[in-house]
Motif scaffolding. Structure first.
Motif, mmCIF file in Angstrom:
data_model
loop_
_atom_site.group_PDB
_atom_site.id
_atom_site.type_symbol
_atom_site.label_atom_id
_atom_site.label_comp_id
_atom_site.label_asym_id
_atom_site.label_seq_id
_atom_site.Cartn_x
_atom_site.Cartn_y
_atom_site.Cartn_z
ATOM 1 N N ARG A 106 -2.130 0.976 17.878
ATOM 2 C CA ARG A 106 -1.962 -0.053 16.864
ATOM 3 C C ARG A 106 -0.496 -0.438 16.794
ATOM 4 N N LYS A 163 6.283 -0.658 9.481
ATOM 5 C CA LYS A 163 6.746 0.719 9.288
ATOM 6 C C LYS A 163 8.265 0.763 9.388
ATOM 7 N N ASP A 205 -6.752 3.820 12.449
ATOM 8 C CA ASP A 205 -5.387 4.169 12.042
ATOM 9 C C ASP A 205 -4.764 3.072 11.192
ATOM 10 N N ALA A 206 -4.980 1.815 11.584
ATOM 11 C CA ALA A 206 -4.434 0.708 10.804
ATOM 12 C C ALA A 206 -5.051 0.677 9.414
ATOM 13 N N HIS A 208 -6.087 3.194 7.702
ATOM 14 C CA HIS A 208 -5.498 4.273 6.899
ATOM 15 C C HIS A 208 -4.096 3.911 6.422
ATOM 16 N N ASP A 209 -3.407 3.015 7.133
ATOM 17 C CA ASP A 209 -2.101 2.562 6.665
ATOM 18 C C ASP A 209 -2.225 1.651 5.448
ATOM 19 N N MET A 210 -3.374 1.004 5.301
ATOM 20 C CA MET A 210 -3.507 -0.075 4.318
ATOM 21 C C MET A 210 -4.376 0.265 3.123
ATOM 22 N N SER A 220 0.842 -1.194 0.000
ATOM 23 C CA SER A 220 0.000 0.000 0.000
ATOM 24 C C SER A 220 0.872 1.236 0.000
ATOM 25 N N ILE A 224 3.525 -4.798 3.681
ATOM 26 C CA ILE A 224 3.289 -5.365 5.014
ATOM 27 C C ILE A 224 3.579 -6.851 4.933
ATOM 28 N N TYR A 241 -2.490 -5.870 13.669
ATOM 29 C CA TYR A 241 -2.061 -5.244 12.424
ATOM 30 C C TYR A 241 -1.995 -6.259 11.285
ATOM 31 N N SER A 246 3.153 -1.152 15.269
ATOM 32 C CA SER A 246 3.925 -0.380 14.290
ATOM 33 C C SER A 246 4.472 -1.290 13.213
ATOM 34 N N ARG A 293 4.626 0.855 0.457
ATOM 35 C CA ARG A 293 5.106 0.056 1.588
ATOM 36 C C ARG A 293 4.497 -1.335 1.502
#
Length: 691
Positions: A686, A691, A185-186, A188-190, A97, A102, A134, A688, A100
């Motif tokens: 959440r 990251k 928040d997680a 929005h990371d994905m 994503s 995961i 996560y 990390s 990045r």
């Protein structure tokens, strides 16, 4: 060599620190090691694994080198099974994503991710910072993007004791939001942040406290269809049978009282309605879904409020029975078609010999053929008398067979405004129900044709009860029926004066293909010549508040999780085609854990994460996560993944802190967690990871 050794030889220093007894030298593009043969073999293996990772284009980090060394030492000591190499662990991509990727970073994390692929229910148990939530979130997004599931549901037992939030300002959602923030928040990371509100508005992603998950309920007095007829949902017990969308019985798997809840009246355009809470689930589709051949979607009651129209059309179509309801066969004293004819055009007062009035001679002879021991005598005009067939030696006072049966059915003495269909016919086989309906339609109904439109079937009666029974017969066969009232006042009197003393109830009927409404030749021919009726359809017409009621929810074993509720509406409480994550599960009580697990629908997956050393439940309350390990241990398709301090992927100091606490608890004999070592607030941030 720079990528192998690290910037400023940082990776080389990690290797040298891990193997202090060995001499490691770098000459140009060659690395040599001198020392104990077993240590040298490990060093050679380590650099081989590092090269495999680097060839994939993924950089090595100091943490990755440390974890690779730990995996290789575990294998060398016999504590690992050697099934996965460090390179396999570190190069397994779950989700990419915005530049990045995961991926798992430890052997246990890889096994946890693999278990999610292989099992329907997976528990991820371990300390904070091990990437439990996560990684589960990444697998959920991956499943959604690959169309393995149609929705993601994320939940936490954050506010089960809601009174603790009473002092906080704002609405309930504003109070709850901080507890759910790590899940947002997680996400929005994905995912593209701009797509998240759209996915949540469409119900594709749902983030809610566990208390909201359980509340998919109906009032305890709501009728649910069973093979024996209607029963209040509050009286149902596990193992009872209800009727599913295919018309067949399906067992109740769970019954969950919900307490008092706000309920809404959900009404369809054909006049059918039922009550349900705001979180109750409905299978629906839009015209766009149908046009694009998309699957039916599952929405909550509250998601549809204020969104029921698309222009002038109703937006949400409801599913219909895919086959007539299959009730057990019951013995009946009179042929069902004959009963339908008599309910339509028969005189059942009991003050005279039973009679029948019809302009269609065909119906009179059909009636005679269906009534053993009875002859139908033409009296004149449309009138026929149903006489007992006399045999030599008969006593004159013997009762007319039709009169005897009408008395047995409690129909003797009924008039046009008080006739009804007895329960033994209403809740009988589809063949019996259809025969009754055909008799009613052949006598008091007919096809209605209009230019440019499909043929409708129309029926009229002066009896409110008979009107409702006809509607029930139609609905039980998979059709829809609309009703309207024609006032008697002001209507022109005809030859049958009694017919206009009462309002007339007109029922417009649409039946599924393959269900023949008529036996009378002239009506059947007209119906087929006009192209038969259109497909029965139901749409949600309105959703209105209906007060507060004591509620309950049930889970059924049907593959689509649907069951028949009031007015033959189809609804359900279970989540199908969903990836469901329960985070912070150590803060569920045993009842909540059972409720959550039994929400599992078909083609769904559940991941439950938690840390049994950080329980925030009130003193004396058992943790559902602790108990469930004993209950489900060894159950097929349920897997427990246990992560340790070695799997912490936050600051390396976090792992040391976890180890220190475990060592302290071991010395003190206080491995109870929760009350002694709970966190100051009911959620951690959440992970990390990635990251």
């Amino acid at each position: 060599m720079v990528t192998v050794l690290g910037s400023g030889d940082s990776l080389l220093r990690v290797v040298e620190a891990a193997f202090p007894e060995a001499d490691i030298h770098v000459r140009g593009n060659e690395i040599s090691a001198v020392g104990d043969p077993s240590e040298v073999a490990l060093i050679q293996r380590l650099f081989d694994e590092m090269m495999l990772v680097l060839r994939t284009g993924q950089p090595m980090t100091e943490d990755a080198v440390e974890r690779s060394i730990a995996m290789l030492r575990a294998e060398a000591n016999g504590s690992g099974d050697g099934a996965e190499t460090p390179a396999e662990v570190l190069t397994q991509n779950i989700l990419s994503s915005r530049g990045r990727t995961i991926r798992p970073k430890t052997l246990n994390q890889k096994r946890y991710v693999d278990a999610i692929d292989k099992h329907t229910i997976v528990f991820g148990i371990g300390p904070a910072g091990t990437g439990k939530t996560y990684l589960a979130m990444a697998k959920a997004v991956q499943a959604l993007q690959s169309k393995q599931v149609t929705r993601i549901i994320l939940t936490r037992p954050a506010v089960e004791a809601g009174e603790r939030l009473g002092f906080l300002p704002g609405t309930l959602y504003e109070k709850i939001d901080p507890y759910l923030r790590p899940l947002y928040d997680a996400l929005h990371d994905m995912l593209d942040p701009d797509s998240i509100p759209r996915l949540m508005a469409a119900g594709t992603i749902e983030v809610a406290p566990l208390a909201y998950m359980r509340g998919r309920a109906q009032p305890v007095f709501t009728n649910v269809l069973t093979p024996d007829g209607w029963r209040p949902i509050g009286e149902l017990r596990v193992g009872d049978l209800v009727v599913g969308s295919n018309g067949e019985p399906t067992p109740v798997l769970g019954v969950y009282p919900q307490g008092e809840k706000d309920v809404y009246r959900v009404s369809a355009q054909d006049g059918s309605w039922t009550l349900a809470c705001a979180e109750h689930l409905w299978t629906v589709r839009t015209a766009s879904d149908k046009r694009r051949d998309k699957p039916w979607r599952v929405l909550e009651t509250q998601e549809m409020i204020g969104d029921l129209r698309a222009g002038d059309a109703r937006r949400y179509e409801l599913p219909m029975l895919t086959a007539p309801v299959s009730f057990p066969e019951r013995e009946v004293p009179m042929d069902p078609y004959a009963l339908g004819l008599l309910l339509g055009d028969g005189c059942l007062t009991g003050s005279t010999t039973p009679s029948f009035a019809s302009e269609d001679e065909e119906l009179a002879w059909a009636l005679e053929a269906s009534l053993p021991g009875v002859t139908v005598r033409h009296k004149g005009g449309p009138d026929y008398v149903l006489n007992r067939v006399k045999a030599p030696g008969d006593v004159v006072t013997l009762e007319n067979p039709v009169t005897r049966i009408l008395r047995e059915l409690d129909l003797l003495g009924t008039r046009s405004h008080s006739k009804f269909v007895p329960d033994d016919y209403l809740f009988n086989t589809a063949e019996v129900r259809l025969a009754v309906l055909q008799g009613l339609l052949d006598s008091d109904g007919g096809p209605v044709t209009q230019d440019g439109r499909s043929c409708r079937v129309q029926y009229s009666t002066a009896s409110i009860v008979l009107r409702d029974d006809v509607i029930a017969l139609v609905q039980s066969l998979g059709g829809v029926a609309y009703t309207r009232r024609r006032r008697a006042e002001g209507r022109k009197q005809g030859s049958a004066l009694a017919a206009h003393r009462y309002d007339s109830h007109v029922v417009d009927i649409r039946l599924p293909e393959g269900i023949e409404p008529f036996r009378l030749a002239r009506k059947r021919d007209t119906y087929h010549a006009a192209g038969r009726g259109g497909r029965p359809m139901r749409f949600i017409d309105s959703i209105e508040p209906a007060g507060r009621e004591e509620t309950v929810c049930i889970q059924v074993a049907a593959e689509d999780s649907l069951y028949v509720t009031q007015d033959y509406l189809l609804t359900h409480n279970t989540l199908n085609d969903a990836f469901i994550i329960l985070d912070e599960a150590q803060n569920t009580n045993p009842e909540q854990m059972k409720m959550f697990l039994t929400r599992l629908g078909f083609d769904s997956k559940i991941v439950i994460t938690g840390d049994v050393t950080q329980v925030d439940l009130p003193n004396g309350t058992k943790s559902g996560l602790r108990q469930v390990q004993d209950i489900l241990d060894g159950v097929e398709d349920v897997h427990f993944s246990r992560l340790t301090s070695q799997d912490v992927v936050r600051h390396r100091l976090v792992g040391r802190i976890v180890d220190a606490y475990e060592k302290y608890d071991g010395r003190a004999g206080e491995r109870t967690g929760g009350a002694q070592h709970g966190r100051p607030h009911p959620h951690d941030g959440r992970g990390s990871h990635g990251k």
